[in-house]
Design a protein around this motif. Structure first.
Motif, PDB file in Angstrom:
ATOM      1  N   ILE A  65     -33.195 -14.815 -20.607  1.00  0.00           N
ATOM      2  CA  ILE A  65     -32.875 -13.636 -19.805  1.00  0.00           C
ATOM      3  C   ILE A  65     -31.528 -13.111 -20.273  1.00  0.00           C
ATOM      4  N   THR A  66     -31.432 -11.797 -20.461  1.00  0.00           N
ATOM      5  CA  THR A  66     -30.155 -11.223 -20.879  1.00  0.00           C
ATOM      6  C   THR A  66     -29.317 -10.912 -19.649  1.00  0.00           C
ATOM      7  N   TYR A  93     -36.208 -16.328  -9.150  1.00  0.00           N
ATOM      8  CA  TYR A  93     -37.016 -16.577 -10.350  1.00  0.00           C
ATOM      9  C   TYR A  93     -37.023 -15.309 -11.217  1.00  0.00           C
ATOM     10  N   ILE A  94     -36.697 -15.447 -12.487  1.00  0.00           N
ATOM     11  CA  ILE A  94     -36.683 -14.293 -13.388  1.00  0.00           C
ATOM     12  C   ILE A  94     -37.416 -14.659 -14.680  1.00  0.00           C
ATOM     13  N   GLY A  95     -38.346 -13.801 -15.095  1.00  0.00           N
ATOM     14  CA  GLY A  95     -39.098 -14.040 -16.316  1.00  0.00           C
ATOM     15  C   GLY A  95     -38.292 -13.671 -17.555  1.00  0.00           C
ATOM     16  N   GLU A 133     -40.605 -10.431 -12.838  1.00  0.00           N
ATOM     17  CA  GLU A 133     -41.425 -10.848 -13.981  1.00  0.00           C
ATOM     18  C   GLU A 133     -40.755 -10.457 -15.300  1.00  0.00           C
ATOM     19  N   SER A 134     -41.446 -10.819 -16.397  1.00  0.00           N
ATOM     20  CA  SER A 134     -40.874 -10.602 -17.732  1.00  0.00           C
ATOM     21  C   SER A 134     -40.630  -9.131 -18.016  1.00  0.00           C
ATOM     22  N   GLY A 135     -39.635  -8.896 -18.817  1.00  0.00           N
ATOM     23  CA  GLY A 135     -39.434  -7.569 -19.388  1.00  0.00           C
ATOM     24  C   GLY A 135     -39.037  -6.497 -18.396  1.00  0.00           C
ATOM     25  N   VAL A 185     -40.769  -7.877  -8.450  1.00  0.00           N
ATOM     26  CA  VAL A 185     -40.768  -6.792  -9.430  1.00  0.00           C
ATOM     27  C   VAL A 185     -41.651  -7.241 -10.591  1.00  0.00           C
ATOM     28  N   ALA A 186     -42.725  -6.503 -10.847  1.00  0.00           N
ATOM     29  CA  ALA A 186     -43.638  -6.895 -11.926  1.00  0.00           C
ATOM     30  C   ALA A 186     -43.094  -6.429 -13.277  1.00  0.00           C
TER      31      ALA A 186
END
Ligand code: UD1
Ligand code: MG
Length: 447
Positions: free
Chosen positions: A251-252, A266-268, A286-288, A302-303
């Motif tokens: 994660i940035t 939780y962070i993708g 979620e991711s991205g 957040v998807a």
């Protein structure tokens, strides 16, 4: 071997200067007790017993909010750590496995450390968690004989030579459950504090020819909380660990030190978090996704591909599907927003569903509250809500419908219709000029 947890949480925590029991003070939006329970919960304990005392009802509620099967027993008088563990005896009746004693005010013991202790228990009868203290202060000292732990001596009862030992007792103990209660039966209170010390079980075990040892961990894991300053330090320690873990997981974080996480954030991977973002409890990203600067999120999802902020506020029940865009000064609460919908500026969306690719104009508000009850707003897919529309709930806007800017919408709008609910525009030629002249003349007469 099955594991049971005993969490000591009866203390008042006088130095917190608080009406709240110490173990309920929060680090990263979760009570200290929950952190301690979570590190043990990863061992899938067969039973969990919390020993409560001060504020027992509140402690019970918090313990069971995290684990509804946790048993809470009450230690009426705080007569010492051995006496506290003794209160768990009935709750663990018939339990044949390993009991692990944890402190409710010591939030950061790592699961791997507890696993190491369980391993060491295979060739020992009692295992204690120790740490090399930079400043051993008033901790109990571990008196080792080679690899064996001979006894633990409390600071108050220690000789100068013993006080020179830097290997200290964290308080965490692992022991076969029935043996633990056996040993506790033999503990007296003939010491400087007139308390029943759990630490005495080591000397007692050794006198019976049993084997004890210590496993060690990093000092940050055993960090306890006794004051507000400790609480702040514990939060800071949690945050720096969480930031490092996020970076490690792909994660940035543009400015890691300015991002605040909750225990359960939780962070993708490939999500970008800009500076000054705060995560309250219950957030899944979620991711991205991109969370832009100065946003505040709690209880939301957040998807993939969502872009949130800057200056956005997502409150509990905000459910954002893929590629949703929430812009500056937008608040979302208890609302499901479908794929690709946009709420870009200055809006409040509460108790609502928004269909895919709908566009919500600047300043739109779902008027969800009538002063007594909350009502729902539905906005269909591909709808276009004009700027500054007031949607007075309950109200239903059909798919592909439009509302004119500045409308106050009080009735349902059918699919593909345009609804206008504002005063019609009136134009009076030359009237502006006449008004100016009149006003200027009035001003001159006045001066
Ligand atoms: C204890 C240990 C000490 C260790 C230190 C680590 C003993 C006798 N001493 O000392 O060796 O270095 O922790 O922090 O065990 N509690 C109860 N009921 C009681 C007494 C305590 O629930 O009757 C709880 C407290 O709320 C706290 C924990 O047990 O969470 C430890 O008690 P505390 O009084 O802080 O023990 P220390 O003197 O710090
Ligand atoms: Mg203490």
């Amino acid at each position: 071997m099955e594991v049971a947890l005993i969490l000591l949480a009866a203390g008042k925590g006088t130095r917190m200067q608080s009406d709240l029991p110490k173990v309920l003070h929060a680090v990263a939006h979760a009570p200290l007790l929950e952190h301690a329970m979570a590190s043990g919960a990863a061992l899938s304990p067969a039973r969990t017993v919390v020993v409560a005392g001060h504020g027992a009802d509140q402690v019970r509620a918090a313990a069971q909010a995290f684990d509804d099967e946790a048993q809470v027993v009450v230690q009426e008088e705080q007569l010492g750590t051995a006496h506290a563990v003794g209160q768990a005896r009935e709750a663990l009746a018939g339990f044949e496995g390993t009991a692990i004693v944890l402190y409710g005010d010591t939030p950061f013991v790592q699961t791997e450390t507890l696993e190491k202790m369980c391993d060491a228990l295979k060739s020992n009868d009692v295992v204690v968690l120790g740490f090399d203290a930079a400043d051993p202060a008033r901790y109990g000292r571990l008196v080792m004989q080679g690899d064996s732990l001979d006894r633990i001596v409390e600071y108050k009862d220690a000789t100068d030579k013993e006080r020179a030992i830097t290997l200290c007792n964290s308080g965490v103990v692992a022991c076969k459950s029935d043996l633990l209660f056996d040993l506790i039966d033999a503990v007296g209170n003939d010491n400087a504090s007139e308390e029943y010390y759990l630490t005495d079980i080591i000397g007692i075990a050794r006198d019976r020819g049993l084997k004890a040892t210590a496993v060690t961990c990093d000092e940050v894991e055993t960090m306890g909380v006794n004051s507000r300053a400790d609480l702040a330090a514990a939060d800071a320690a949690f945050q720096s660990r969480a930031r490092a873990a996020m970076l490690e997981d792909g994660i940035t974080l543009m400015a890691p030190d300015t991002v605040y996480f909750a225990r359960d954030t939780y962070i993708g991977r490939d999500t970008v978090i800009e500076p000054n973002v705060v995560f309250g409890p219950g957030v899944t990203i979620e991711s991205g996704a991109t969370i832009r600067a100065f946003s505040h999120l709690e209880g939301c999802h957040v998807a993939r591909g969502g872009i949130i902020g800057p200056y956005a506020r997502l409150r509990p029940g905000a459910e954002l599907s893929e590629d949703v865009r929430i812009g500056n000064f937008v608040e979302v609460k208890n609302a499901q927003i479908a794929e690709g919908a946009k709420v870009n500026h200055l809006s409040y969306i509460g108790d609502a569903t928004i269909g895919a690719k709908a566009n919500i104009g600047a300043g739109t508000i779902t008027c969800n509250y009538d002063g007594v009850m909350k009502h729902h707003t539905h906005i269909g897919a591909n709808a276009f809500i004009g700027s500054n529309t007031m949607l007075v709930a309950p109200v239903h806007i059909g798919d592909g419908a439009m509302t004119g800017s500045g409308s106050v919408i009080t009735s349902d709008v059918e699919a593909d219709a345009l609804a206008l609910a504002r005063a019609p525009q009136v134009e009076k030629p030359g009237m502006a000029r006449k008004l100016f002249e009149m006003l200027k003349a009035k001003q001159q007469r006045g001066s």
